[in-house]
Design a protein around this motif. Structure first.
Motif, PDB file in Angstrom:
ATOM      1  N   GLY A  75       0.801  -1.215   0.000  1.00  0.00           N
ATOM      2  CA  GLY A  75       0.000   0.000   0.000  1.00  0.00           C
ATOM      3  C   GLY A  75       0.837   1.270   0.000  1.00  0.00           C
ATOM      4  O   GLY A  75       2.055   1.255  -0.008  1.00  0.00           O
ATOM      5  N   ALA A  76       0.116   2.365   0.013  1.00  0.00           N
ATOM      6  CA  ALA A  76       0.764   3.668   0.015  1.00  0.00           C
ATOM      7  C   ALA A  76       0.600   4.299   1.390  1.00  0.00           C
ATOM      8  O   ALA A  76      -0.432   4.159   2.031  1.00  0.00           O
ATOM      9  N   GLY A  77       1.590   4.980   1.814  1.00  0.00           N
ATOM     10  CA  GLY A  77       1.524   5.657   3.102  1.00  0.00           C
ATOM     11  C   GLY A  77       1.701   7.145   2.912  1.00  0.00           C
ATOM     12  O   GLY A  77       2.198   7.615   1.886  1.00  0.00           O
TER      13      GLY A  77
END
Length: 98
Positions: A75-77
């Motif tokens: 995922g992206a943070g």
């Protein structure tokens, strides 16, 4: 010349002179080389350097967990750093004060 343009000119000159020495100050003092006696061994041969020890510790940790090589980020943070917080704080202060 009136006082205001003279003051601006002097301030610009002082700032320019101060910035001329900035690169020399950024380098810092040259590292002194230790003087070895005739029978002494150089420190590089006597013990491994700190960087070399860190590399060895990293290699040991990497060998201890082989599954770490297969890690895939998930995922992206969102990272909010100190500069971002400072800019947001300044904008909020300007909005509140005006």
């Amino acid at each position: 010349m009136t006082k205001e343009p003279l003051a601006r000119w002097l301030a610009a000159l002082a700032l320019g002179l101060a910035l001329i020495g900035a690169p020399a100050l950024a380098h810092g003092a040259p590292a002194s080389t230790p003087v070895l006696s005739a029978g002494a061994t150089p420190p590089a041969e006597a013990a491994p350097s700190d960087g070399h020890r860190r590399q060895l510790r990293y290699a040991e940790r990497e060998a201890a967990s082989p599954r770490a090589a297969d890690f895939k980020g998930s995922g992206a943070g969102i990272y909010i750093g100190g500069s971002t917080l400072a800019v947001v704080l300044i904008v909020v202060l300007i909005v509140v004060l005006l």
